[in-house]
Write an enzyme that holds these catalytic residues in place. Sequence first.
Site, PDB file in Angstrom:
ATOM      1  N   MET A 270      -8.521   8.681  -0.304  1.00 45.61           N
ATOM      2  CA  MET A 270      -9.358   9.119   0.836  1.00 45.61           C
ATOM      3  C   MET A 270      -9.775  10.564   0.636  1.00 45.61           C
ATOM      4  O   MET A 270      -8.944  11.408   0.277  1.00 45.61           O
ATOM      5  CB  MET A 270      -8.555   9.007   2.130  1.00 45.61           C
ATOM      6  CG  MET A 270      -8.014   7.621   2.392  1.00 45.61           C
ATOM      7  SD  MET A 270      -7.042   7.602   3.906  1.00 45.61           S
ATOM      8  CE  MET A 270      -6.514   5.892   3.937  1.00 45.61           C
TER       9      MET A 270
ATOM     10  N   MET B  17     -11.916   5.206  -0.998  1.00 44.43           N
ATOM     11  CA  MET B  17     -12.595   5.463   0.274  1.00 44.43           C
ATOM     12  C   MET B  17     -13.154   6.876   0.181  1.00 44.43           C
ATOM     13  O   MET B  17     -12.658   7.814   0.799  1.00 44.43           O
ATOM     14  CB  MET B  17     -11.601   5.310   1.433  1.00 44.43           C
ATOM     15  CG  MET B  17     -11.233   3.860   1.709  1.00 44.43           C
ATOM     16  SD  MET B  17      -9.735   3.682   2.693  1.00 44.43           S
ATOM     17  CE  MET B  17      -8.501   3.782   1.406  1.00 44.43           C
TER      18      MET B  17
ATOM     19  N   SER C  61       0.841  -1.193   0.000  1.00 43.47           N
ATOM     20  CA  SER C  61       0.000   0.000   0.000  1.00 43.47           C
ATOM     21  C   SER C  61       0.879   1.247   0.000  1.00 43.47           C
ATOM     22  O   SER C  61       1.630   1.505   0.944  1.00 43.47           O
ATOM     23  CB  SER C  61      -0.893   0.011   1.238  1.00 43.47           C
ATOM     24  OG  SER C  61      -1.477   1.292   1.355  1.00 43.47           O
TER      25      SER C  61
ATOM     26  N   MET D 103     -11.899  -5.456   4.671  1.00 45.65           N
ATOM     27  CA  MET D 103     -11.117  -4.574   5.537  1.00 45.65           C
ATOM     28  C   MET D 103     -10.932  -5.233   6.903  1.00 45.65           C
ATOM     29  O   MET D 103     -11.895  -5.644   7.542  1.00 45.65           O
ATOM     30  CB  MET D 103     -11.824  -3.225   5.720  1.00 45.65           C
ATOM     31  CG  MET D 103     -11.901  -2.358   4.472  1.00 45.65           C
ATOM     32  SD  MET D 103     -10.326  -2.032   3.676  1.00 45.65           S
ATOM     33  CE  MET D 103      -9.457  -1.143   4.978  1.00 45.65           C
TER      34      MET D 103
ATOM     35  N   ASP E  88      -7.099  -6.163   3.747  1.00 43.46           N
ATOM     36  CA  ASP E  88      -6.414  -4.869   3.855  1.00 43.46           C
ATOM     37  C   ASP E  88      -6.461  -4.357   5.292  1.00 43.46           C
ATOM     38  O   ASP E  88      -7.543  -4.104   5.821  1.00 43.46           O
ATOM     39  CB  ASP E  88      -7.120  -3.886   2.904  1.00 43.46           C
ATOM     40  CG  ASP E  88      -6.452  -2.528   2.828  1.00 43.46           C
ATOM     41  OD1 ASP E  88      -5.379  -2.345   3.425  1.00 43.46           O
ATOM     42  OD2 ASP E  88      -7.024  -1.653   2.145  1.00 43.46           O
TER      43      ASP E  88
ATOM     44  N   HIS F 291      -8.197   1.699  -4.380  1.00 42.48           N
ATOM     45  CA  HIS F 291      -9.171   1.490  -3.295  1.00 42.48           C
ATOM     46  C   HIS F 291      -9.800   2.843  -2.976  1.00 42.48           C
ATOM     47  O   HIS F 291      -9.178   3.694  -2.347  1.00 42.48           O
ATOM     48  CB  HIS F 291      -8.412   0.910  -2.088  1.00 42.48           C
ATOM     49  CG  HIS F 291      -9.251   0.709  -0.867  1.00 42.48           C
ATOM     50  ND1 HIS F 291      -8.711   0.439   0.372  1.00 42.48           N
ATOM     51  CD2 HIS F 291     -10.603   0.719  -0.685  1.00 42.48           C
ATOM     52  CE1 HIS F 291      -9.674   0.300   1.260  1.00 42.48           C
ATOM     53  NE2 HIS F 291     -10.827   0.476   0.658  1.00 42.48           N
TER      54      HIS F 291
ATOM     55  N   ASP G  35      -4.563   3.899  -2.111  1.00 39.35           N
ATOM     56  CA  ASP G  35      -5.655   4.276  -1.205  1.00 39.35           C
ATOM     57  C   ASP G  35      -6.101   5.713  -1.415  1.00 39.35           C
ATOM     58  O   ASP G  35      -5.365   6.646  -1.092  1.00 39.35           O
ATOM     59  CB  ASP G  35      -5.191   4.133   0.243  1.00 39.35           C
ATOM     60  CG  ASP G  35      -5.092   2.691   0.683  1.00 39.35           C
ATOM     61  OD1 ASP G  35      -6.095   1.962   0.538  1.00 39.35           O
ATOM     62  OD2 ASP G  35      -4.017   2.295   1.156  1.00 39.35           O
TER      63      ASP G  35
ATOM     64  N   HIS H  33      -1.164  -1.161  -4.293  1.00 37.10           N
ATOM     65  CA  HIS H  33      -2.452  -0.762  -3.711  1.00 37.10           C
ATOM     66  C   HIS H  33      -2.445   0.754  -3.509  1.00 37.10           C
ATOM     67  O   HIS H  33      -1.530   1.308  -2.911  1.00 37.10           O
ATOM     68  CB  HIS H  33      -2.656  -1.508  -2.395  1.00 37.10           C
ATOM     69  CG  HIS H  33      -3.995  -1.322  -1.773  1.00 37.10           C
ATOM     70  ND1 HIS H  33      -5.119  -1.981  -2.212  1.00 37.10           N
ATOM     71  CD2 HIS H  33      -4.402  -0.548  -0.737  1.00 37.10           C
ATOM     72  CE1 HIS H  33      -6.155  -1.629  -1.462  1.00 37.10           C
ATOM     73  NE2 HIS H  33      -5.751  -0.743  -0.567  1.00 37.10           N
TER      74      HIS H  33
HETATM   75  C1  DX5 Z   1      -6.488   1.834   5.330  1.00 38.32           C
HETATM   76  C2  DX5 Z   1      -5.978   1.507   3.954  1.00 38.32           C
HETATM   77  C3  DX5 Z   1      -4.904   0.489   3.922  1.00 38.32           C
HETATM   78  C4  DX5 Z   1      -3.639   0.871   4.641  1.00 38.32           C
HETATM   79  C5  DX5 Z   1      -3.069  -0.382   5.238  1.00 38.32           C
HETATM   80  O1  DX5 Z   1      -7.594   2.634   5.227  1.00 38.32           O
HETATM   81  O2  DX5 Z   1      -7.038   1.036   3.139  1.00 38.32           O
HETATM   82  O3  DX5 Z   1      -4.615   0.098   2.591  1.00 38.32           O
HETATM   83  O4  DX5 Z   1      -2.684   1.475   3.827  1.00 38.32           O
HETATM   84  O5  DX5 Z   1      -2.005  -0.050   6.037  1.00 38.32           O
HETATM   85  P1  DX5 Z   1      -1.319  -1.083   7.032  1.00 38.32           P
HETATM   86  O6  DX5 Z   1      -0.827  -2.228   6.203  1.00 38.32           O
HETATM   87  O7  DX5 Z   1      -0.238  -0.282   7.644  1.00 38.32           O
HETATM   88  O8  DX5 Z   1      -2.381  -1.514   8.008  1.00 38.32           O
HETATM   89 ZN    ZN Z   2      -6.596   0.105   1.148  1.00 40.82          ZN
END
Ligand code: DX5
Ligand code: ZN
Length: 216
Positions: free
Chosen positions: A36, A67, A7, A139, A177, A65, A34, A32
């Site tokens: 947000m 969010m 990620s 998740m 994840d 991903h 993310d 990956h």
């Molecule tokens: C959290 C993200 C994850 C995050 C995971 O909202 O969707 O992808 O980067 O991080 P670790 O592996 O540190 O838990």
């Molecule tokens: Zn993620």
Amino acid sequence: MVRVAPSLLAANFSNLAWEIAKVENGGASWLHYDVMDGHFVPNISFGYSILNDVRKVTSLTLDVHLMVENPNEFVEKFIANGADYITFHIESMTNERQIARLIDYLHIKGVKAGLSIKPSTPVDAIKPYLNKLDLVLVMSVEPGFGGQAFNPVALEKIELLAKLKKEKGYKYIIEVDGGINGQTIDSVKKAGVEMVVAGSYIFGSDNYQQAIESLK
Ligand code: DX5
Ligand code: ZN
């Protein structure tokens, strides 16, 4: 053997090309990404213009991903800027028909479609869409931040998804994840996961290759 999707959220953004090269050479299968928006989750990360830059420096599959509160408004941009997989949250959608329509739209555009469930959302919530999906993202932390502790509630969901996949011949990849590291990896593997996302465990280590290999 599982595959690994580092990620990027945990990478050093001032040195992104170098960070990506290190995980690519270190045996990562996917990257990956993310996204947000500060509404669906209480944090802001990065958007599609950085994805465009990332696309130029790697041949890894880009696993986006989302969010965000309204995925419909953003998918077009992520498709145009290099996403291979786009996963959105069932909790961000209000209308059932809209969910099916978004999955179909991604397919029409030549992109793989994923649905994600938060720790408090059961597999039942996404059952009507399982036959259409390329990916299910379970998740194992509350979305929003890297570095949180793994929530074992994910394990029974992974098991159920693996069972349904086998029974019904579904094609989705089962991805987990959040909180994946050397301690938690065995339990998700045993449950039947196929792709693991890991942020802080990989990018916080001295040797990315070793960290990735230790998860496989
Ligand atoms: C959290 C993200 C994850 C995050 C995971 O909202 O969707 O992808 O980067 O991080 P670790 O592996 O540190 O838990
Ligand atoms: Zn993620």
